[in-house]
Design an enzyme around this catalytic site. Structure first.
Site, PDB file in Angstrom:
ATOM      1  NE  ARG A   5      -4.648 -11.327 -32.606  1.00 38.37           N
ATOM      2  CZ  ARG A   5      -4.538 -10.760 -33.805  1.00 38.37           C
ATOM      3  NH1 ARG A   5      -3.495  -9.982 -34.068  1.00 38.37           N
ATOM      4  NH2 ARG A   5      -5.455 -10.936 -34.730  1.00 38.37           N
ATOM      5  CG  ASP A  41     -11.493  -6.965 -36.313  1.00 39.28           C
ATOM      6  OD1 ASP A  41     -11.766  -6.655 -37.478  1.00 39.28           O
ATOM      7  OD2 ASP A  41     -10.473  -7.611 -35.990  1.00 39.28           O
ATOM      8  CE  LYS A  87     -37.137   3.540  -6.056  1.00 42.58           C
ATOM      9  NZ  LYS A  87     -37.778   2.348  -5.495  1.00 42.58           N
TER      10      LYS A  87
HETATM   11  C1  UD1 Z   1      -7.708  -9.504 -41.833  1.00 45.52           C
HETATM   12  C2  UD1 Z   1      -7.217  -9.598 -43.273  1.00 45.52           C
HETATM   13  C3  UD1 Z   1      -6.029  -8.674 -43.443  1.00 45.52           C
HETATM   14  C4  UD1 Z   1      -6.422  -7.266 -43.083  1.00 45.52           C
HETATM   15  C5  UD1 Z   1      -7.019  -7.215 -41.650  1.00 45.52           C
HETATM   16  C6  UD1 Z   1      -7.578  -5.842 -41.381  1.00 45.52           C
HETATM   17  C7  UD1 Z   1      -7.737 -11.876 -43.909  1.00 45.52           C
HETATM   18  C8  UD1 Z   1      -7.178 -13.214 -44.252  1.00 45.52           C
HETATM   19  N1  UD1 Z   1      -6.854 -10.947 -43.591  1.00 45.52           N
HETATM   20  O1  UD1 Z   1      -6.638  -9.967 -41.011  1.00 45.52           O
HETATM   21  O2  UD1 Z   1      -5.574  -8.702 -44.797  1.00 45.52           O
HETATM   22  O3  UD1 Z   1      -5.298  -6.410 -43.168  1.00 45.52           O
HETATM   23  O4  UD1 Z   1      -8.068  -8.174 -41.525  1.00 45.52           O
HETATM   24  O5  UD1 Z   1      -7.962  -5.735 -40.038  1.00 45.52           O
HETATM   25  O6  UD1 Z   1      -8.925 -11.704 -43.997  1.00 45.52           O
HETATM   26  N2  UD1 Z   1     -13.558 -14.329 -39.415  1.00 45.52           N
HETATM   27  C9  UD1 Z   1     -14.658 -15.146 -39.533  1.00 45.52           C
HETATM   28  N3  UD1 Z   1     -14.471 -16.481 -39.679  1.00 45.52           N
HETATM   29  C10 UD1 Z   1     -13.245 -17.040 -39.737  1.00 45.52           C
HETATM   30  C11 UD1 Z   1     -12.125 -16.192 -39.619  1.00 45.52           C
HETATM   31  C12 UD1 Z   1     -12.307 -14.841 -39.467  1.00 45.52           C
HETATM   32  O7  UD1 Z   1     -15.806 -14.688 -39.477  1.00 45.52           O
HETATM   33  O8  UD1 Z   1     -13.170 -18.246 -39.903  1.00 45.52           O
HETATM   34  C13 UD1 Z   1     -13.763 -12.892 -39.251  1.00 45.52           C
HETATM   35  C14 UD1 Z   1     -13.206 -12.368 -37.950  1.00 45.52           C
HETATM   36  O9  UD1 Z   1     -14.198 -12.379 -36.928  1.00 45.52           O
HETATM   37  C15 UD1 Z   1     -12.792 -10.958 -38.321  1.00 45.52           C
HETATM   38  C16 UD1 Z   1     -12.510 -11.047 -39.804  1.00 45.52           C
HETATM   39  O10 UD1 Z   1     -13.074 -12.240 -40.267  1.00 45.52           O
HETATM   40  O11 UD1 Z   1     -13.818 -10.012 -38.101  1.00 45.52           O
HETATM   41  C17 UD1 Z   1     -11.011 -11.037 -40.099  1.00 45.52           C
HETATM   42  O12 UD1 Z   1     -10.399 -12.099 -39.408  1.00 45.52           O
HETATM   43  P1  UD1 Z   1      -9.120 -11.864 -38.500  1.00 45.52           P
HETATM   44  O13 UD1 Z   1      -8.670 -13.182 -38.022  1.00 45.52           O
HETATM   45  O14 UD1 Z   1      -9.355 -10.797 -37.544  1.00 45.52           O
HETATM   46  O15 UD1 Z   1      -8.110 -11.400 -39.649  1.00 45.52           O
HETATM   47  P2  UD1 Z   1      -6.843 -10.473 -39.470  1.00 45.52           P
HETATM   48  O16 UD1 Z   1      -5.694 -11.321 -39.138  1.00 45.52           O
HETATM   49  O17 UD1 Z   1      -7.159  -9.336 -38.596  1.00 45.52           O
HETATM   50 CA    CA Z   2      -8.642  -8.584 -37.277  1.00 41.06          CA
END
Ligand code: UD1
Ligand code: CA
Length: 500
Positions: free
Chosen positions: A28, A118, A366
């Protein structure tokens, strides 16, 4: 951009490992840069997360990388060399990412902190409070939660009638009743390593996204009667994630407000917080004054009594006590006590302005030292130069430092007075107490106390306008003024031409 190194601390009270989940694509953001490398307040998102967890002094800091991994690994090596990247080849969900991290440290025991990469507003206090609550409750899993106005897109915390946490349900898998819940999963967890390892191994992917959710470890533990908990963050703002550039801008604003609040509470005057941007790595002493439109970035420091702005950008620049910087762009510069800079000055790397010096309007510097009390007041370029104490550089002076191949140095001594519109063709030296004449191109050294003159002598051609521009306004004005007197002193007659 570096992150404070882990502080030595009571590891028995901390966690065995910190796992940062940072392998996700960040679709996104619509960016070629991996999401966690986007910056706010002078650090990457990942840098902020690492700074929030650094005080835990965990033995292992593991960062799960995948999407854009080369860039993330390079960044880690620069800002947090103690952190270890762990590669998740395929992004199969946050649960899978956690499993990959744990597999990298097979002998890990005790509590592990897991955190989404994040979450740039996370603070050390919030992380510490979660770890503390986990330990005091004797939980196997504790999740940080937050009560938010708009839970859209986030995992919901499902509690039973007694208020005990039963499950985390992702929005896309939630029932309408569950979607109405406003307590959300912050994406920060403490879990017992062995327990987590076991439950992660059994994670299914029968959900809307077909991923292994880290959030799915909670329900089976709760069902099995294991002690799990959900601890609300004291400040829900702390846990806001960052999924697109609008959220990035909002988080940046929030972070900036925090930084400015802390500065103002400590005694710094910030005239207009709305137009003042200060990185988390900047220090400002009490009784400094920040005017509107100022950006203080990197390892910039501002001492007490200094006034910065309006409209100035300082990067990695030190401003001394009582100095004034007005409408200036300064990078990697040292501005000493009681120095005056601007308006409209450009200080480039290696600029060192000693006590009471002045760099004025439309001046660029500089790799230049301007000695105590010396002044470069107007319209000048000072590159690769050393200027002594109490010296004045005339307006419109250029330090000619570049011959097209190499840079050369100019030295101007103490208490020198150089004329306006000088060129100092480096390498060249002007001695202590020397003067140079206005309009000089100085190509040879000027000894101490001498006057360097390097310009053509002036000659005036009498009657030229009357003869060559007859009838013009200029000719009439000259006639009305009675014209110039006949040749005197440096005045010359028109060469080789006789007229009546
Ligand atoms: C996630 C949580 C959600 C929470 C939210 C808070 C899950 C399933 N859900 O959702 O409950 O409310 O964060 O911000 O975790 N990542 C990996 N490898 C992967 C997938 C993700 O390292 O295969 C990492 C991403 O880089 C990220 C984190 O895991 O930092 C969470 O993944 P993201 O896809 O951002 O989950 P959200 O939908 O934000
Ligand atoms: Ca997230």
């Amino acid at each position: 951009m570096t992150v404070p190194p882990p502080q030595p601390g009571p590891t028995q009270d901390g966690v065995a490992a910190v796992v940062v989940l940072a392998a996700g694509q960040g679709t996104r953001m619509r960016s070629s840069l991996p999401k966690v490398l986007h910056t706010l307040g002078g650090r990457s998102m990942l840098g902020h997360v690492l700074a929030a967890t650094a005080p835990l002094a965990a033995r292992h800091t593991l960062v799960v990388v995948g999407a854009g991994r080369e860039a993330v690994e390079e960044h880690l090596a620069a800002v947090a060399p103690d952190a270890r990247p762990v590669v998740q080849e395929e992004q199969r969900g946050s649960g899978h990412a956690a499993a990959v991290a744990l597999a990298a440290v097979p002998d890990l025991e005790g509590p592990v902190l897991l955190v989404n990469g994040d979450a740039p507003l996370l603070r050390p206090e919030t992380v510490a409070a979660l770890v503390d609550a986990h330990r005091r409750a004797g939980n196997v899993l504790t999740v940080l939660t937050a009560e938010v106005e708009d839970p859209a897109g986030l995992g919901r915390i499902v509690r039973d009638a007694d208020g005990a946490v039963r499950a985390i349900v992702e929005e896309c898998d939630a029932t309408p009743e569950q979607r109405a819940i406003r307590e959300v999963n912050a994406g920060v967890y403490v879990a017992d390593a062995a327990t987590l390892r076991r439950v992660l191994a059994g994670l299914a992917t029968d959900n809307a996204q077909g991923e292994q959710y880290l959030t799915d470890v909670l329900a089976p533990l709760a069902e099995g009667g294991a002690p799990v908990g959900g601890v609300p963050a004291e400040d829900p703002v702390d846990v806001l994630g960052c999924n697109d550039r609008r959220e990035l801008a909002a988080r940046r604003r929030t972070l900036n407000d925090r930084v400015l609040d802390a500065l103002m509470r400590s005694g710094v005057t910030v005239v207009d917080p709305a137009t003042t941007w200060v990185d988390v790595t900047v220090t400002v002493e009490p009784d400094a004054l920040i005017e509107p439109g100022v950006q203080l970035r990197g390892v910039t420091s501002v001492a007490t009594g200094a006034v910065v702005g309006p409209d100035s950008t300082l990067v990695d620049t030190a401003v001394g006590q009582g100095a004034g910087v007005v409408r200036a762009h300064c990078v990697d510069a040292e501005i000493g006590p009681d120095v005056s800079v601007g308006p409209f000055a450009h200080l480039r790397p290696g600029t060192r302005l000693r006590v009471g010096a002045k760099v004025g309007t439309f001046v660029e510097t500089k790799n230049a030292e301007v000695g105590e009390g010396s002044k470069v007041p107007h319209l000048s370029y000072v590159g690769d130069a050393t200027i002594g104490v109490g010296t004045n550089i005339g307006a419109a002076t250029v330090f000619v430092n570049y011959d097209g191949v190499a840079k050369h140095h100019t030295t101007i001594g103490d208490h020198a007075r150089t004329g306006a519109d000088n060129m100092f063709v480096a390498p060249v030296t002007v001695g202590d107490g020397a003067y140079t004449a206005a309009g000089s191109v100085i190509t040879s050294d000027v000894p101490p106390g001498a006057m360097g003159v390097a310009r053509a002598r002036q000659r005036n051609v009498a009657g030229w306008v009357r003869r060559r521009r007859p009838g013009t306004a200029a000719a009439k004005a000259a006639e009305a003024a009675g014209e110039a007197p006949a040749d005197t002193g440096t005045t010359a007659s028109e060469p080789r031409r006789t007229t009546a």
